[in-house]
Write a protein that holds these residues in place. Sequence first.
Motif, PDB file in Angstrom:
ATOM      1  N   LYS A 177     -24.446  50.856  48.095  1.00  0.00           N
ATOM      2  CA  LYS A 177     -24.748  49.433  48.250  1.00  0.00           C
ATOM      3  C   LYS A 177     -25.848  49.183  49.276  1.00  0.00           C
ATOM      4  O   LYS A 177     -25.899  49.812  50.323  1.00  0.00           O
ATOM      5  CB  LYS A 177     -23.489  48.668  48.650  1.00  0.00           C
ATOM      6  CG  LYS A 177     -22.464  48.536  47.531  1.00  0.00           C
ATOM      7  CD  LYS A 177     -21.327  47.622  47.913  1.00  0.00           C
ATOM      8  CE  LYS A 177     -20.379  47.408  46.740  1.00  0.00           C
ATOM      9  NZ  LYS A 177     -19.289  46.461  47.075  1.00  0.00           N
ATOM     10  N   LEU A 178     -26.718  48.234  48.925  1.00  0.00           N
ATOM     11  CA  LEU A 178     -27.717  47.695  49.836  1.00  0.00           C
ATOM     12  C   LEU A 178     -27.492  46.192  49.898  1.00  0.00           C
ATOM     13  O   LEU A 178     -27.545  45.513  48.871  1.00  0.00           O
ATOM     14  CB  LEU A 178     -29.136  47.968  49.335  1.00  0.00           C
ATOM     15  CG  LEU A 178     -29.572  49.421  49.151  1.00  0.00           C
ATOM     16  CD1 LEU A 178     -31.002  49.453  48.609  1.00  0.00           C
ATOM     17  CD2 LEU A 178     -29.490  50.182  50.465  1.00  0.00           C
ATOM     18  N   LEU A 179     -27.182  45.685  51.074  1.00  0.00           N
ATOM     19  CA  LEU A 179     -26.939  44.249  51.254  1.00  0.00           C
ATOM     20  C   LEU A 179     -25.854  43.739  50.312  1.00  0.00           C
ATOM     21  O   LEU A 179     -25.934  42.637  49.762  1.00  0.00           O
ATOM     22  CB  LEU A 179     -28.227  43.462  51.041  1.00  0.00           C
ATOM     23  CG  LEU A 179     -29.449  43.909  51.863  1.00  0.00           C
ATOM     24  CD1 LEU A 179     -30.639  43.004  51.574  1.00  0.00           C
ATOM     25  CD2 LEU A 179     -29.129  43.927  53.348  1.00  0.00           C
ATOM     26  N   GLY A 180     -24.835  44.565  50.108  1.00  0.00           N
ATOM     27  CA  GLY A 180     -23.688  44.150  49.309  1.00  0.00           C
ATOM     28  C   GLY A 180     -23.838  44.321  47.811  1.00  0.00           C
ATOM     29  O   GLY A 180     -22.932  43.974  47.050  1.00  0.00           O
ATOM     30  N   GLN A 229     -51.259  53.092  39.579  1.00  0.00           N
ATOM     31  CA  GLN A 229     -51.008  53.097  41.018  1.00  0.00           C
ATOM     32  C   GLN A 229     -50.612  51.701  41.477  1.00  0.00           C
ATOM     33  O   GLN A 229     -51.331  50.725  41.233  1.00  0.00           O
ATOM     34  CB  GLN A 229     -52.239  53.585  41.784  1.00  0.00           C
ATOM     35  CG  GLN A 229     -52.486  55.064  41.639  1.00  0.00           C
ATOM     36  CD  GLN A 229     -53.229  55.660  42.820  1.00  0.00           C
ATOM     37  OE1 GLN A 229     -53.631  54.988  43.748  1.00  0.00           O
ATOM     38  NE2 GLN A 229     -53.390  56.984  42.794  1.00  0.00           N
ATOM     39  N   ARG A 230     -49.472  51.621  42.120  1.00  0.00           N
ATOM     40  CA  ARG A 230     -48.979  50.355  42.652  1.00  0.00           C
ATOM     41  C   ARG A 230     -48.686  50.550  44.139  1.00  0.00           C
ATOM     42  O   ARG A 230     -48.230  51.613  44.559  1.00  0.00           O
ATOM     43  CB  ARG A 230     -47.731  49.887  41.910  1.00  0.00           C
ATOM     44  CG  ARG A 230     -47.983  49.593  40.432  1.00  0.00           C
ATOM     45  CD  ARG A 230     -46.732  49.039  39.771  1.00  0.00           C
ATOM     46  NE  ARG A 230     -46.361  47.736  40.300  1.00  0.00           N
ATOM     47  CZ  ARG A 230     -46.642  46.579  39.704  1.00  0.00           C
ATOM     48  NH1 ARG A 230     -47.311  46.568  38.570  1.00  0.00           N
ATOM     49  NH2 ARG A 230     -46.254  45.436  40.231  1.00  0.00           N
ATOM     50  N   SER A 231     -48.929  49.509  44.900  1.00  0.00           N
ATOM     51  CA  SER A 231     -48.824  49.631  46.350  1.00  0.00           C
ATOM     52  C   SER A 231     -47.490  49.174  46.919  1.00  0.00           C
ATOM     53  O   SER A 231     -47.145  49.522  48.042  1.00  0.00           O
ATOM     54  CB  SER A 231     -49.950  48.818  47.019  1.00  0.00           C
ATOM     55  OG  SER A 231     -49.863  47.454  46.649  1.00  0.00           O
ATOM     56  N   GLU A 232     -46.714  48.406  46.143  1.00  0.00           N
ATOM     57  CA  GLU A 232     -45.456  47.904  46.704  1.00  0.00           C
ATOM     58  C   GLU A 232     -44.420  49.010  46.833  1.00  0.00           C
ATOM     59  O   GLU A 232     -44.527  50.066  46.208  1.00  0.00           O
ATOM     60  CB  GLU A 232     -44.889  46.746  45.866  1.00  0.00           C
ATOM     61  CG  GLU A 232     -44.310  47.152  44.522  1.00  0.00           C
ATOM     62  CD  GLU A 232     -45.305  46.975  43.400  1.00  0.00           C
ATOM     63  OE1 GLU A 232     -44.909  46.472  42.344  1.00  0.00           O
ATOM     64  OE2 GLU A 232     -46.466  47.374  43.574  1.00  0.00           O
ATOM     65  N   THR A 233     -43.409  48.758  47.642  1.00  0.00           N
ATOM     66  CA  THR A 233     -42.354  49.745  47.880  1.00  0.00           C
ATOM     67  C   THR A 233     -41.627  50.088  46.578  1.00  0.00           C
ATOM     68  O   THR A 233     -41.208  49.212  45.833  1.00  0.00           O
ATOM     69  CB  THR A 233     -41.334  49.186  48.889  1.00  0.00           C
ATOM     70  OG1 THR A 233     -41.979  49.004  50.144  1.00  0.00           O
ATOM     71  CG2 THR A 233     -40.170  50.151  49.063  1.00  0.00           C
ATOM     72  N   ASN A 234     -41.510  51.364  46.309  1.00  0.00           N
ATOM     73  CA  ASN A 234     -40.750  51.844  45.152  1.00  0.00           C
ATOM     74  C   ASN A 234     -40.028  53.129  45.552  1.00  0.00           C
ATOM     75  O   ASN A 234     -39.994  54.098  44.800  1.00  0.00           O
ATOM     76  CB  ASN A 234     -41.683  52.090  43.959  1.00  0.00           C
ATOM     77  CG  ASN A 234     -40.938  52.383  42.669  1.00  0.00           C
ATOM     78  OD1 ASN A 234     -39.800  51.962  42.478  1.00  0.00           O
ATOM     79  ND2 ASN A 234     -41.569  53.125  41.771  1.00  0.00           N
ATOM     80  N   MET A 235     -39.486  53.118  46.761  1.00  0.00           N
ATOM     81  CA  MET A 235     -38.905  54.329  47.322  1.00  0.00           C
ATOM     82  C   MET A 235     -37.693  54.814  46.536  1.00  0.00           C
ATOM     83  O   MET A 235     -36.997  54.033  45.888  1.00  0.00           O
ATOM     84  CB  MET A 235     -38.516  54.129  48.796  1.00  0.00           C
ATOM     85  CG  MET A 235     -37.275  53.293  49.025  1.00  0.00           C
ATOM     86  SD  MET A 235     -36.788  53.218  50.779  1.00  0.00           S
ATOM     87  CE  MET A 235     -36.161  54.891  51.048  1.00  0.00           C
ATOM     88  N   ILE A 253     -33.014  52.414  55.925  1.00  0.00           N
ATOM     89  CA  ILE A 253     -34.427  52.080  55.720  1.00  0.00           C
ATOM     90  C   ILE A 253     -34.574  51.168  54.507  1.00  0.00           C
ATOM     91  O   ILE A 253     -35.290  50.151  54.540  1.00  0.00           O
ATOM     92  CB  ILE A 253     -35.260  53.360  55.537  1.00  0.00           C
ATOM     93  CG1 ILE A 253     -35.200  54.227  56.791  1.00  0.00           C
ATOM     94  CG2 ILE A 253     -36.704  53.020  55.184  1.00  0.00           C
ATOM     95  CD1 ILE A 253     -35.821  55.589  56.629  1.00  0.00           C
ATOM     96  N   ALA A 254     -33.868  51.524  53.431  1.00  0.00           N
ATOM     97  CA  ALA A 254     -33.929  50.721  52.211  1.00  0.00           C
ATOM     98  C   ALA A 254     -33.369  49.318  52.442  1.00  0.00           C
ATOM     99  O   ALA A 254     -33.874  48.341  51.877  1.00  0.00           O
ATOM    100  CB  ALA A 254     -33.169  51.420  51.089  1.00  0.00           C
ATOM    101  N   GLU A 255     -32.346  49.205  53.272  1.00  0.00           N
ATOM    102  CA  GLU A 255     -31.776  47.890  53.551  1.00  0.00           C
ATOM    103  C   GLU A 255     -32.770  47.000  54.290  1.00  0.00           C
ATOM    104  O   GLU A 255     -32.874  45.801  54.008  1.00  0.00           O
ATOM    105  CB  GLU A 255     -30.484  48.028  54.346  1.00  0.00           C
ATOM    106  CG  GLU A 255     -29.307  48.514  53.522  1.00  0.00           C
ATOM    107  CD  GLU A 255     -27.969  48.159  54.159  1.00  0.00           C
ATOM    108  OE1 GLU A 255     -27.848  48.319  55.389  1.00  0.00           O
ATOM    109  OE2 GLU A 255     -27.068  47.723  53.416  1.00  0.00           O
ATOM    110  N   ARG A 274     -36.592  42.352  53.617  1.00  0.00           N
ATOM    111  CA  ARG A 274     -37.947  41.789  53.615  1.00  0.00           C
ATOM    112  C   ARG A 274     -38.301  41.201  52.254  1.00  0.00           C
ATOM    113  O   ARG A 274     -39.107  40.276  52.153  1.00  0.00           O
ATOM    114  CB  ARG A 274     -38.970  42.851  54.005  1.00  0.00           C
ATOM    115  CG  ARG A 274     -38.863  43.304  55.453  1.00  0.00           C
ATOM    116  CD  ARG A 274     -39.882  44.392  55.749  1.00  0.00           C
ATOM    117  NE  ARG A 274     -39.796  44.825  57.139  1.00  0.00           N
ATOM    118  CZ  ARG A 274     -40.492  45.851  57.648  1.00  0.00           C
ATOM    119  NH1 ARG A 274     -41.328  46.516  56.868  1.00  0.00           N
ATOM    120  NH2 ARG A 274     -40.356  46.188  58.913  1.00  0.00           N
ATOM    121  N   LYS A 275     -37.689  41.755  51.202  1.00  0.00           N
ATOM    122  CA  LYS A 275     -37.956  41.234  49.858  1.00  0.00           C
ATOM    123  C   LYS A 275     -37.017  40.087  49.504  1.00  0.00           C
ATOM    124  O   LYS A 275     -37.057  39.561  48.397  1.00  0.00           O
ATOM    125  CB  LYS A 275     -37.791  42.353  48.824  1.00  0.00           C
ATOM    126  CG  LYS A 275     -38.838  43.449  48.904  1.00  0.00           C
ATOM    127  CD  LYS A 275     -38.622  44.526  47.886  1.00  0.00           C
ATOM    128  CE  LYS A 275     -38.899  44.028  46.479  1.00  0.00           C
ATOM    129  NZ  LYS A 275     -40.333  43.762  46.239  1.00  0.00           N
TER     130      LYS A 275
END
Length: 230
Positions: free
Chosen positions: A28-31, A202-208, A218-220, A225-226
């Motif tokens: 889970k990330l943010l529930g 190529q895309r610059s946004e986060t896609n970790m 880190i992902a949370e 932020r999103k």
Amino acid sequence: MCKIGACAVIAAAGSGRRMGGVSKPNIKLLGKTLFEYVLEAFDSSNVSEIVVVCSEDNEESLRALAVGTKKPISFTRGGVTRAESVRNGVEASAKSSTLICVHDCARPFVTPEMINETLDAAYKHGAACVSSPVTDTIKQKDAVTGFVSTPERATLFAVQTPQCFKKSLYLQALNMLAESISSFTDETSLLEELGVEVCYIQRSETNMKLTAVDDVPIAEILMKRKGGDL
């Protein structure tokens, strides 16, 4: 816009050994679970159906989380390797689906826009994949001589998912390379072995991709932020 049937194959059968034994889709990330973030993105995209490749251990929980999904959704079991799991997912797709869009459930930052752009590119070129530029200096060591070289950073990029391709091309590659399928770590490598030219977007946004326990906090932060909702 892609106008032919497309099937999303969500790879969600990982064991989660590096995540403390927790199945990655259920983290889970943010529930909200990784699976929910990914499923919501595909449910809002241009795919026409969704196939979830799961394990015996997480199938029940993923089915429960998928209740309410608007698009047709089915579940199939994974294989010993990722390549085998994707093959099972593709084989479970409807005959009407002529495009396949593979995505790792461990990448919860995927968006409908990212999916649609990759589908459109695959429809036009035959195969397409999301990628990102490499910012670190990379060293390459020869396994035989031990010689270390430094590839030009501008020529390098990191391959991610979604990876989309015409199902007919994948089946051709599968037919020719069936005995060695498990040696391929992703679908771009398999298709390129067949001679298919993959379009890399190529895309610059986060896609970790979450691979270890330390990735979760880190992902949370990034998800906050999103806005926590894709």
